[in-house]
Design a protein around this motif. Sequence first.
Motif, PDB file in Angstrom:
ATOM      1  N   THR A  15       0.005   8.789   2.326  1.00 44.46           N
ATOM      2  CA  THR A  15      -1.344   9.208   1.948  1.00 44.46           C
ATOM      3  C   THR A  15      -2.256   9.186   3.170  1.00 44.46           C
ATOM      4  O   THR A  15      -2.286   8.209   3.917  1.00 44.46           O
ATOM      5  CB  THR A  15      -1.929   8.271   0.885  1.00 44.46           C
ATOM      6  N   ARG A  38      -5.169   8.356   5.255  1.00 42.56           N
ATOM      7  CA  ARG A  38      -6.059   7.191   5.131  1.00 42.56           C
ATOM      8  C   ARG A  38      -7.474   7.599   4.719  1.00 42.56           C
ATOM      9  O   ARG A  38      -8.105   6.934   3.890  1.00 42.56           O
ATOM     10  CB  ARG A  38      -6.098   6.428   6.445  1.00 42.56           C
ATOM     11  N   LEU A  43      -7.566   8.306   1.034  1.00 37.89           N
ATOM     12  CA  LEU A  43      -7.504   7.085   0.249  1.00 37.89           C
ATOM     13  C   LEU A  43      -8.841   6.357   0.264  1.00 37.89           C
ATOM     14  O   LEU A  43      -9.339   5.905  -0.774  1.00 37.89           O
ATOM     15  CB  LEU A  43      -6.389   6.190   0.789  1.00 37.89           C
ATOM     16  N   GLN A  44      -9.437   6.247   1.432  1.00 39.55           N
ATOM     17  CA  GLN A  44     -10.716   5.558   1.543  1.00 39.55           C
ATOM     18  C   GLN A  44     -11.824   6.298   0.807  1.00 39.55           C
ATOM     19  O   GLN A  44     -12.691   5.676   0.170  1.00 39.55           O
ATOM     20  CB  GLN A  44     -11.073   5.381   3.015  1.00 39.55           C
ATOM     21  N   LYS A  58     -11.467   8.177  -1.851  1.00 35.33           N
ATOM     22  CA  LYS A  58     -11.279   7.972  -3.285  1.00 35.33           C
ATOM     23  C   LYS A  58     -11.758   6.588  -3.708  1.00 35.33           C
ATOM     24  O   LYS A  58     -12.378   6.427  -4.771  1.00 35.33           O
ATOM     25  CB  LYS A  58      -9.798   8.153  -3.640  1.00 35.33           C
ATOM     26  N   LEU A  59     -11.489   5.587  -2.888  1.00 38.32           N
ATOM     27  CA  LEU A  59     -11.963   4.239  -3.204  1.00 38.32           C
ATOM     28  C   LEU A  59     -13.486   4.171  -3.192  1.00 38.32           C
ATOM     29  O   LEU A  59     -14.087   3.455  -4.000  1.00 38.32           O
ATOM     30  CB  LEU A  59     -11.370   3.233  -2.216  1.00 38.32           C
ATOM     31  N   VAL A  90      -5.855   5.499 -11.421  1.00 35.90           N
ATOM     32  CA  VAL A  90      -4.644   5.039 -10.738  1.00 35.90           C
ATOM     33  C   VAL A  90      -3.453   5.914 -11.108  1.00 35.90           C
ATOM     34  O   VAL A  90      -2.623   6.262 -10.258  1.00 35.90           O
ATOM     35  CB  VAL A  90      -4.360   3.560 -11.084  1.00 35.90           C
ATOM     36  N   HIS A 127      -3.706   9.242  -9.259  1.00 37.60           N
ATOM     37  CA  HIS A 127      -3.393   9.050  -7.842  1.00 37.60           C
ATOM     38  C   HIS A 127      -1.889   8.909  -7.640  1.00 37.60           C
ATOM     39  O   HIS A 127      -1.319   9.504  -6.721  1.00 37.60           O
ATOM     40  CB  HIS A 127      -4.122   7.805  -7.335  1.00 37.60           C
ATOM     41  N   PHE A 142      -3.585   1.120  -2.820  1.00 36.77           N
ATOM     42  CA  PHE A 142      -4.630   1.760  -3.632  1.00 36.77           C
ATOM     43  C   PHE A 142      -4.839   0.997  -4.929  1.00 36.77           C
ATOM     44  O   PHE A 142      -5.976   0.704  -5.317  1.00 36.77           O
ATOM     45  CB  PHE A 142      -4.251   3.209  -3.919  1.00 36.77           C
ATOM     46  N   ARG A 143      -3.752   0.634  -5.620  1.00 37.46           N
ATOM     47  CA  ARG A 143      -3.881  -0.082  -6.888  1.00 37.46           C
ATOM     48  C   ARG A 143      -4.552  -1.442  -6.696  1.00 37.46           C
ATOM     49  O   ARG A 143      -5.427  -1.832  -7.485  1.00 37.46           O
ATOM     50  CB  ARG A 143      -2.508  -0.266  -7.525  1.00 37.46           C
ATOM     51  N   LYS A 149      -6.615  -2.320  -4.297  1.00 32.85           N
ATOM     52  CA  LYS A 149      -8.024  -2.133  -3.943  1.00 32.85           C
ATOM     53  C   LYS A 149      -8.858  -1.786  -5.173  1.00 32.85           C
ATOM     54  O   LYS A 149     -10.001  -2.258  -5.310  1.00 32.85           O
ATOM     55  CB  LYS A 149      -8.151  -1.028  -2.890  1.00 32.85           C
TER      56      LYS A 149
END
Length: 491
Positions: free
Chosen positions: A385, A387, A390-391, A393-394, A420, A423, A439-440, A442
Amino acid sequence: MNGPRKSDSPVVPMKSPNKAGQPAAEAMEGRGLAKGNSPQQNAPRTQGRNGAHSALERVRVAATRDRKKRFTALLHHIYDVDALRAAYFSLKHEAAAGVDGETWRHYGEGLEDNLRDLSDRLRRGAYRAKPVRRVYIPKADGRQRPLGVTTLEDKLVQRATVEVLNAIYETDFLGFSYGFRPGRSPHHALDALSVGMLTKKVNWVLDLDLRGFFDSIDHGWLVKFVEHRIADRRVVRLIQKWLNAGVLEDGKRIPVEAGTPQGGSASPLLANIYLHYVFDQWVQAWRRKQARGDMIVVRFADDIVLGFQYRSEAERCWAELVARMRKFGLELHPDKTRLVEFGRFAADNRNRRGEGKPETFAFLGFTHICGKSGRSGQFTVRRQTIRKRLQAKLREVKTELRRRMHDPIPELGKWLGAVVRGHTEYYGVPLNRPLLYLFRSKVGWLWHRALSRRSQKGRVRWDRMRRLIDRWLPPVRISHPYPQRRYAVTT
């Protein structure tokens, strides 16, 4: 009327690979007609979706038989009430309204009368496309992406038109084109790229980035490309109406001389048509006539990756491609278009020159890395993924949790579970398990922080939080098989 004998049923020829000797990853299987179904068979006298499908099947067979055939009578497939009704029910029910404020539910209250009126206006040539409402959505890099919100009736007509045009252009589009096509997904493109890397002598990757592609499509060229296959002037005028409808921004109508608004139902198909003539056919001929070593091509809309055996050929193709794109009003982004050393020999070659690890490149949300399989130690393409994705989305989850902080825990759990799960379904590829766990975990940590801030009584104990996470957040799993395994089935 007796139907044709089974032995007389024609066979639709298979679509051949893009270049003789190219990997099967870039081939596409042809499909014969259904058993007992003949292209000469007349559609039922009463209108219905079966009749519409039969009519479009005849269009597809005709397009397959003669790749130079121009179709002169297509509009009746578009203004057919059944086609428009099917387009209506295929739309998202909660989609944003266009400039006229019409919603899916309100339009459906008088659906049959509205569809008959729309069909009549299309037939008489009285249909007028309305301006596109422009909105902006944030991108992962912090910039704003313009998005066009079309009116509901424009969406209906565009959906019906795309259904008809797909019957023609799906016979023309090449095997390495994957974006926004029936039966194809981003993961088919990702698989094709990985299989090409593993089966061909790829040492260099040209990662192409088209600057502002959807806003740079030349209307004049696009209409000329459409007319290669579509001789029905009424359909061509429909497309021109959408292109010339303009954009409504801050209450002002802005005429648009280039580009197709992102968000329109017809925009992806028109973009594919444009790149089919500008890029696909050109690069196919270049590979066949110019390349001496192995070469692979994968394109998903305007995301393009080329693989070469020799650096000299990659640089020559790059230089010629710059001129080719400029001719049709497109530009390769000078900073984002890169040539990277990548492949089974990249690590050894760079180590010999003292240049460190091989470079990586991004494609469809994944960072592609030169790696080795755990058991055999052979070269493999690792996909992780990106980075920044991912960031980003968080950050979205964090913002939404702050907004929904006081919602009941079951509602929050269902929503976070869907986040989740979505994703994992996209990024759950082999060798990407660590970032799925990240991811999960976080998301669980952000949820714990949000719950702890709901009152002044103190933080939520972690033993309770773990029970909530285990109950509502789905476990990490790999959703996709290895590319070679899936391609053994699909091709």
